[in-house]
Design a protein around this motif. Structure first.
Motif, short mmCIF file in Angstrom:
data_model
loop_
_atom_site.label_atom_id
_atom_site.label_comp_id
_atom_site.label_asym_id
_atom_site.label_seq_id
_atom_site.Cartn_x
_atom_site.Cartn_y
_atom_site.Cartn_z
N LEU A 54 44.41 53.67 22.76
CA LEU A 54 44.03 52.34 22.28
C LEU A 54 43.86 52.43 20.77
CD1 LEU A 54 41.42 51.43 25.03
CD2 LEU A 54 43.75 50.54 24.79
N PRO A 55 44.51 51.57 20.02
CA PRO A 55 44.42 51.67 18.56
C PRO A 55 43.04 51.28 18.05
CG PRO A 55 45.71 49.75 19.20
CD PRO A 55 45.39 50.50 20.45
N PHE A 56 42.54 52.06 17.11
CA PHE A 56 41.26 51.75 16.49
C PHE A 56 41.46 50.82 15.30
CE2 PHE A 56 37.62 52.43 13.74
CZ PHE A 56 36.61 52.16 14.64
N ALA A 90 44.99 47.06 29.42
CA ALA A 90 44.80 48.30 28.66
C ALA A 90 46.14 48.97 28.35
CB ALA A 90 43.88 49.26 29.43
N ALA A 91 47.06 48.95 29.31
CA ALA A 91 48.38 49.54 29.09
C ALA A 91 49.14 48.79 27.99
CB ALA A 91 49.18 49.55 30.39
N GLU A 92 49.02 47.47 27.97
CA GLU A 92 49.70 46.67 26.95
C GLU A 92 49.09 46.89 25.56
OE1 GLU A 92 52.45 44.59 26.91
OE2 GLU A 92 52.77 45.53 28.85
N LEU A 93 47.82 47.24 25.51
CA LEU A 93 47.15 47.43 24.23
C LEU A 93 47.35 48.83 23.65
CD1 LEU A 93 43.77 45.58 24.96
CD2 LEU A 93 45.71 44.74 23.61
N ARG A 94 47.84 49.76 24.45
CA ARG A 94 48.07 51.13 23.96
C ARG A 94 49.12 51.15 22.86
NH1 ARG A 94 48.47 55.44 28.90
NH2 ARG A 94 46.59 54.76 29.96
N CYS A 95 48.90 52.00 21.90
CA CYS A 95 49.89 52.22 20.85
C CYS A 95 51.07 52.97 21.46
CB CYS A 95 49.27 53.03 19.70
SG CYS A 95 50.46 53.59 18.48
#
Length: 132
Positions: free
Chosen positions: A53-55, A42-47
């Motif tokens: 988290l990007p939509f 989840a941390a790696e996927l954050r903008c």
């Protein structure tokens, strides 16, 4: 010799059963590792710009995933486009990150990602669904 083999098998079977047992005192070490791994994903996927988290995730030329609106706004404020993550000059080419969006959606719907990150992303989904 044969009795020792049976004893080893029993010990191995008991250890395997213990790994699969439900830990009623809290998260088992295995569950903790899984939670840490999911939190890491989840941390790696954050903008890096919005910290959400990007939509509508896109990959910029620096290899990072960003929310499309956030990175476009970032570029519009710069004379030369730079990476929000590294500060290096990069091109403005953005590639849709469909697999990233699918992964985020799957992790949220399964309950693997919870809390504020999931709530914010789910609200974006509701707005997007309502607009369509």
């Amino acid at each position: 010799m044969p009795p020792k083999r049976k004893a080893r098998k029993r010990v191995a079977a008991t250890a395997a059963a213990a790994d699969d047992a439900v830990d009623l005192t809290g998260d088992s070490p295995r569950e903790k590792k899984m939670r840490e791994s999911i939190n890491g994903v989840a941390a790696e996927l954050r903008c890096p710009i919005t910290q959400e988290l990007p939509f509508d995730p896109v990959m910029a030329e620096d290899g990072k995933i960003y929310e499309r609106k956030a990175i476009l706004e970032w570029f519009s404020k710069k004379d030369r486009p730079t990476s929000p993550s590294t500060g290096a000059v990069i091109g403005k080419k953005l590639l849709p990150a469909v697999q990233t969006k699918n992964t985020i959606e799957m992790l949220i719907k399964s309950g693997a990602i919870e809390g504020d990150l999931a709530t914010a992303w789910t609200k974006k989904l509701a707005v997007e669904t309502k607009v369509k």
